[in-house]
Design a protein around this motif. Structure first.
Motif, PDB file in Angstrom:
ATOM      1  N   ASN A   1       0.836  -1.195   0.000  1.00 39.39           N
ATOM      2  CA  ASN A   1       0.000   0.000   0.000  1.00 39.39           C
ATOM      3  C   ASN A   1       0.870   1.244   0.000  1.00 39.39           C
ATOM      4  N   PRO A   2       0.324   2.374  -0.447  1.00 39.48           N
ATOM      5  CA  PRO A   2       1.126   3.601  -0.412  1.00 39.48           C
ATOM      6  C   PRO A   2       1.556   3.933   1.009  1.00 39.48           C
ATOM      7  N   THR A   3       2.790   4.352   1.157  1.00 38.85           N
ATOM      8  CA  THR A   3       3.296   4.758   2.471  1.00 38.85           C
ATOM      9  C   THR A   3       3.909   6.147   2.363  1.00 38.85           C
ATOM     10  N   PRO A   4       3.842   6.925   3.429  1.00 36.49           N
ATOM     11  CA  PRO A   4       4.465   8.254   3.402  1.00 36.49           C
ATOM     12  C   PRO A   4       5.954   8.147   3.121  1.00 36.49           C
TER      13      PRO A   4
ATOM     14  N   PHE B   1       3.873  11.411  -0.442  1.00 35.37           N
ATOM     15  CA  PHE B   1       4.070   9.988  -0.758  1.00 35.37           C
ATOM     16  C   PHE B   1       5.205   9.698  -1.730  1.00 35.37           C
ATOM     17  N   GLY B   2       5.806  10.722  -2.329  1.00 36.26           N
ATOM     18  CA  GLY B   2       6.900  10.470  -3.265  1.00 36.26           C
ATOM     19  C   GLY B   2       6.455   9.567  -4.393  1.00 36.26           C
ATOM     20  N   LYS B   3       7.197   8.481  -4.622  1.00 34.88           N
ATOM     21  CA  LYS B   3       6.914   7.565  -5.730  1.00 34.88           C
ATOM     22  C   LYS B   3       5.569   6.844  -5.579  1.00 34.88           C
ATOM     23  N   ASP B   4       5.010   6.873  -4.372  1.00 32.45           N
ATOM     24  CA  ASP B   4       3.719   6.200  -4.132  1.00 32.45           C
ATOM     25  C   ASP B   4       2.513   7.112  -4.374  1.00 32.45           C
ATOM     26  N   ALA B   5       2.745   8.303  -4.928  1.00 31.46           N
ATOM     27  CA  ALA B   5       1.643   9.270  -5.078  1.00 31.46           C
ATOM     28  C   ALA B   5       0.525   8.741  -5.979  1.00 31.46           C
ATOM     29  N   ARG B   6       0.918   8.049  -7.081  1.00 29.36           N
ATOM     30  CA  ARG B   6      -0.112   7.506  -7.981  1.00 29.36           C
ATOM     31  C   ARG B   6      -0.915   6.414  -7.272  1.00 29.36           C
TER      32      ARG B   6
END
Length: 567
Positions: free
Chosen positions: A278-281, A403-408
């Motif tokens: 899952n997306p993480t900060p 989120f950096g790379k997890d923004a999408r």
């Protein structure tokens, strides 16, 4: 003033009750509106002060439930608040009977009288013993949740601290975390069952003492429902089953394909949105707060002023620490005209949503901090949740910073999560209606109702004994609102539906969406929920077209969203 510097001293209950009695006598003896108004303003100041002291004690108690001083203070407030409510009820009755009611309504609006009439239907000194016992039982539930010490992989964790493991991309580890949590709940199930059984019978007794069929009518009055009925809620629930459950089901079917799992999945697999996690900060707690500051600084001058005030006066307690109560909330400290945010950061995307969600509440309270009557600083519960859930969507353009790379991943999972939440929240509401219609059900029968409703509202959940507690239809016991604030959960579903209207606006024109948001927010609690929406150019969630339209727009966005390169 910084939060730690705000003084607290237990009030003399007898003296406070006397102050209310004196003000009541002065209101009734007032020769003209000017005199009555002056007494009214003094009563507002007193009520605000008492509210501030009670909230200070509550916040400091939840920050550390092991603190003996504030533990004792909460015992005091559990006994005192029902008695003070009796004073407030007498005051409301006097206001309703005042010969200057029209003058008050002309200056301060008629809503306080509408709400006073509802409050009058929700209270009698006859139910004071039950109210005091109810407070004790809900405090007992909160302590039980806060006391959790769950062994896992050689460590010991609170419920909040275990959350990251429940979202771990490793299937075996994630399942083990869900099983460990379920095992703790099962070990304490007799306590959870016992507390709730007592609460249901207490509340049923209260309703019957006041002349109602049981608790449901009283529950609606206690929630201050002033512009919609049980029938309206049933209509909304039907629309959720018709439009939203099929959309949510399709989201989980796609998720099963991404994960390489068979549909329907168990609770542990449903918790994992992407195989890669899952997306993480992209930063720690300090980095999240710093990005929150950037977001609010750039969103508008008003949000910038607000968030910097929160930082300067240390009006947020965010880290998950031993002895800290679970969950998150925003409350008000009226004497200081500021809100306070309480949370439990745990390294998940929830941490970012706290900074946006709870701060949405806090921003609305800050913008309305000088409102009179004091009670109109906040709207009703579902009205409040619109502020917070919508603010989460306004943060999307700043997602890369959080989120950096997890923004999408975040944008997809945030929208999908908002949509799939509504069936769950609606089920919580439906469950409570059944429980209070049949208060003599056994704990086992209550679990059976939840299990049956899972099939209606969440058919994507695989039941069984693989995960104790959750797979057996008992997971409702982790939802503190069911214990502590009966019928307070459909509010989130109604508000989420409105927030999705803001999300749809944001896809077209951010400035236009923000103007609607401010038009909604600046009304504070001066109108009933449906009027707040109408005045801000929004559609009521009780209109079937609202949920239908939101689902159509969201489905189109999800179907066309580019997840290329994301496992």
């Amino acid at each position: 003033m910084k939060f730690s510097e705000m003084p607290y001293e237990r009030p003399d209950l007898a003296a406070v009750k006397q102050q209310f009695a004196d003000l009541l006598a002065q209101l009734q003896a007032a020769p003209d509106y000017a005199a009555a108004r002056e007494v009214f303003l003094r009563e507002q100041t007193l009520s605000k002060h008492i509210d501030t002291l009670a909230n200070l004690a509550s916040v400091r108690n939840t920050i550390d439930t092991r603190d003996k001083f504030y533990d004792e203070e909460m015992n005091f407030w559990n006994e005192a608040l029902p008695q003070l409510q009796e004073c407030e009820n007498a005051w409301s009755k006097a206001m309703l009977a005042s010969p200057f009611r029209k003058d008050f309504a002309a200056e301060y609006g008629d809503l306080m009288f509408v709400n006073a009439e509802i409050a009058d239907k929700a209270f009698s000194p006859e139910i004071l013993p039950e109210m005091a016992e109810e407070n004790k039982l809900t405090t007992e539930y909160g302590k039980l949740i806060a006391s959790a010490q769950i062994p896992f992989e050689g460590g010991v964790y609170t419920l909040s601290q275990l959350s990251p493991f429940k979202n771990d991309p490793d299937d075996a580890r994630r399942l083990a975390a869900w099983q460990a949590e379920g095992k703790w709940y099962k070990e304490h199930q007799a306590e959870f069952d016992g507390i709730y059984d007592k609460l249901v019978h207490l509340r049923d007794t209260m309703g019957k003492k006041l002349g109602y069929e049981g608790y449901t009518t009283l529950g609606y009055y206690r929630m201050g429902r002033n512009c919609y009925t049980k029938a309206d809620v049933e209509k909304f629930r039907a629309a959720v089953v018709k439009y939203l459950v099929p959309l949510a089901d399709s989201i989980y079917r796609e998720q099963a394909k991404r994960l390489g799992k068979q549909y329907p999945m168990n609770f542990a697999d449903n918790a994992l949105m992407f195989r890669s996690g899952n997306p993480t900060p992209c930063g720690d707690a300090d980095a999240i707060v710093a990005q929150g500051k950037k977001f609010y600084d750039e969103l508008s001058p008003e949000t910038s002023e607000f968030f910097n005030k929160m930082l300067d006066d240390q009006l947020m307690d965010l880290l998950s620490t031993p002895g800290k109560a679970g969950g998150g909330y925003c409350t008000g400290l009226g004497d200081y005209a500021v809100p306070f945010i309480f949370a439990n950061f745990n390294g998940t995307q929830h941490d970012v949503e706290v900074v946006t969600h709870e701060a949405g509440h806090a921003f609305a309270a800050y913008m309305n901090r000088d409102r009179i009557p004091y009670a109109t600083v906040w709207p009703s519960m579902e009205g409040c949740e619109v502020h917070s859930m919508s603010m989460e969507f306004f943060a999307w353009p700043w997602a890369e910073g959080f989120f950096g790379k997890d923004a999408r991943k975040f944008r997809y999972s945030h929208l999908a999560g908002a949509l799939t939440f509504i069936p769950y929240g609606t089920m919580v509401d439906h469950f409570q209606h059944v429980v209070y219609e049949k208060p003599d059900m056994t704990p086992k029968e209550r679990h059976g109702v939840w299990k049956e409703l899972l099939g209606v509202y969440m058919p994507w959940m695989q039941l069984g004994d693989e995960i104790p507690f959750y797979g057996e239809g008992e997971g409702w016991q982790r939802q503190m609102h069911i214990y502590q604030s009966p019928f307070y959960y459909i509010d989130y579903c109604l508000a989420q539906t409105v927030s999705l209207q803001f999300w749809a606006m944001l896809q077209k024109d951010r400035a236009e969406a923000w103007s609607h948001y401010m038009a909604y927010t600046l009304q504070g609690g001066s109108r009933v929920f449906t009027e707040l929406l109408k005045n801000a150019g929004l559609t009521s969630p009780f209109e079937e077209s609202c949920l239908r339209g939101v689902c159509e727009t969201a489905k189109q966005w999800l179907d066309n969203y580019d997840l290329t390169g994301i496992e």
